[in-house]
Design an enzyme around this catalytic site. Structure first.
Site, PDB file in Angstrom:
ATOM      1  N   ARG A 120    -133.053  95.317 -19.729  1.00 10.58           N
ATOM      2  CA  ARG A 120    -133.350  93.893 -19.574  1.00 10.58           C
ATOM      3  C   ARG A 120    -133.813  93.528 -18.158  1.00 10.58           C
ATOM      4  O   ARG A 120    -133.092  92.887 -17.405  1.00 10.58           O
ATOM      5  CB  ARG A 120    -132.150  93.021 -19.971  1.00 10.58           C
ATOM      6  N   ASP A 131    -121.066  90.907 -19.381  1.00 11.39           N
ATOM      7  CA  ASP A 131    -122.172  90.901 -20.342  1.00 11.39           C
ATOM      8  C   ASP A 131    -123.500  90.870 -19.594  1.00 11.39           C
ATOM      9  O   ASP A 131    -123.984  91.900 -19.146  1.00 11.39           O
ATOM     10  CB  ASP A 131    -122.009  89.741 -21.327  1.00 11.39           C
TER      11      ASP A 131
END
Ligand SMILES: *[C@@H]1O[C@H](CO)[C@@H](O)[C@H](O)[C@H]1NC(C)=O
Ligand SMILES: *[C@@H]1O[C@H](CO)[C@@H](O)[C@H](O)[C@H]1NC(C)=O
Ligand SMILES: *[C@@H]1O[C@H](CO)[C@@H](O)[C@H](O)[C@H]1NC(C)=O
Length: 331
Positions: free
Chosen positions: A220, A169
């Site tokens: 991100r 993740d």
């Protein structure tokens, strides 16, 4: 009485200073270089981030011992000496307050799993490699929340000289009002969702992100949602395919002296965020660049702590060799 104690103390002090061998914790600390370093930046506020400083020094080589010591209630400096395989795959070792987890030179490596810090304070994770919980059938990490370092509702966290790659993740996820954090000298690479901050409606988080190298990440870098103060400086971004610094929610982002090379959307703000930027270098970038968005709303980092800015043109040569584990730390 007080006079006597002071004189006793003064008589003992030179013994330590002159390197006379002692037993107990002093001797052990001398065997762990830089293990009592403390954090700079926002992690230096709120009493400071010193991890397990003053506690026993232990050395681990197995996942079972790492779990045991990380979950202990006493302050500890936990050295990781060698490669440890996470069992089961994806497992995030819970870390309790007042711990320094530190690799021995360049040898500390946690493979296939990470760390979870939940409702704790004062934790340092340093000089370590964390990698390879990636599942090729799950690029978006929807099937398992396996992060490298996951922190929920915790304060005073320092992540330094950590090399993170190929997790399922996120590499680093700082969530749910985690506050007083510094992330420095890290390598985040070969990954989709590199570094997420937020998962909260509150606007309280204060973080410093400096001297890191983001290489071959997708998104991100970081995704910074609802940070009161997000201070980024001396960071180098290379080959970032989706986006780099993304200020979302009500984040106030101060981004200084950084180098972006082949980055799409290197610095962008959502509709309610603000950005103030200072001396950024862009090379072969695509997409949007939001240099100043409601910049008057952005804080002055020098009000909170001292820091030194590097010439952004130097970052591609000075940052990559220095990120991740160092031979002189933890030995
Ligand atoms: C960046 O990452 C790519 C892909 O992993 C690698 O080939 C390259 O050497 C890295 N660049 C630097 C400067 O470390
Ligand atoms: C750029 O990053 C992607 C992954 O995001 C990787 O597949 C590709 O090999 C990288 N390119 C270079 C030149 O390192
Ligand atoms: C921006 O703020 C307004 C008012 O608080 C809110 O309604 C809206 O959802 C916000 N937009 C985003 C993208 O956060």
């Amino acid at each position: 009485m007080l006079y006597l104690k002071l004189t006793t103390l003064l008589a003992i002090l030179p013994l330590f200073a002159s390197g006379v061998p002692t037993t107990g914790p002093h001797m052990k600390r001398a065997e762990c270089a830089s293990c009592e370093d403390v954090a700079h930046g926002f992690a230096s506020l709120n009493g400071g981030t010193y991890g397990g400083k003053g506690g026993k020094v232990v050395t681990v080589t197995t996942h079972a011992d790492l779990k045991k010591y990380a979950g202990a209630t006493e302050p500890l400096i936990i050295r990781i000496d060698g490669t440890i395989i996470a069992e089961p795959k994806g497992y995030e070792v819970p870390v309790k307050s007042f711990k320094t987890i530190i690799g021995v030179g360049e040898k500390g490596h946690l493979v296939g799993g990470g760390f979870n810090i939940n409702n704790q304070k004062n934790v340092i994770i340093r000089n370590l490699e964390i990698s390879d919980s990636y599942e090729p059938t799950d690029y978006n990490g929807k099937g398992g929340d396996w992060d490298g370092i996951q922190v929920d509702t915790s304060v005073n966290i320092w992540i330094d000289h950590v090399k993170l790659a190929r997790m399922r993740d996120g590499l680093i996820d700082l969530r749910k009002d985690t506050n007083y954090v510094t992330v420095s000298n890290c390598l985040l690479s070969e990954h989709n969702k590199a570094f997420g901050i937020g998962w909260t409606e509150n606007v309280v988080a204060q973080m410093t992100i400096n001297d890191n190298f983001f290489n071959s990440t997708n998104q991100r870098g970081p995704s910074a949602d609802n940070l009161k103060y997000c201070h980024m400086y001396n960071n180098y971004f290379l080959n970032v395919t989706s986006y780099g610094n993304y200020a979302r929610g009500k984040t106030a982002l101060l981004v200084e002296n950084s180098y972006f090379e082949r980055v799409n959307d290197p610095v962008v703000a959502g509709p309610n965020a603000s950005i103030k930027s200072n001396w950024l270098k862009f090379k072969d970038c695509t997409g949007d660049i939001h240099l100043n968005v409601n910049a008057h709303k952005v804080f002055k980092a020098s009000k909170f702590y001292e820091y030194s800015l590097k010439d952004p043109y130097d970052l591609p040569t000075t940052i990559p060799p220095f990120v991740g584990p160092r031979p002189e730390i933890g030995v």
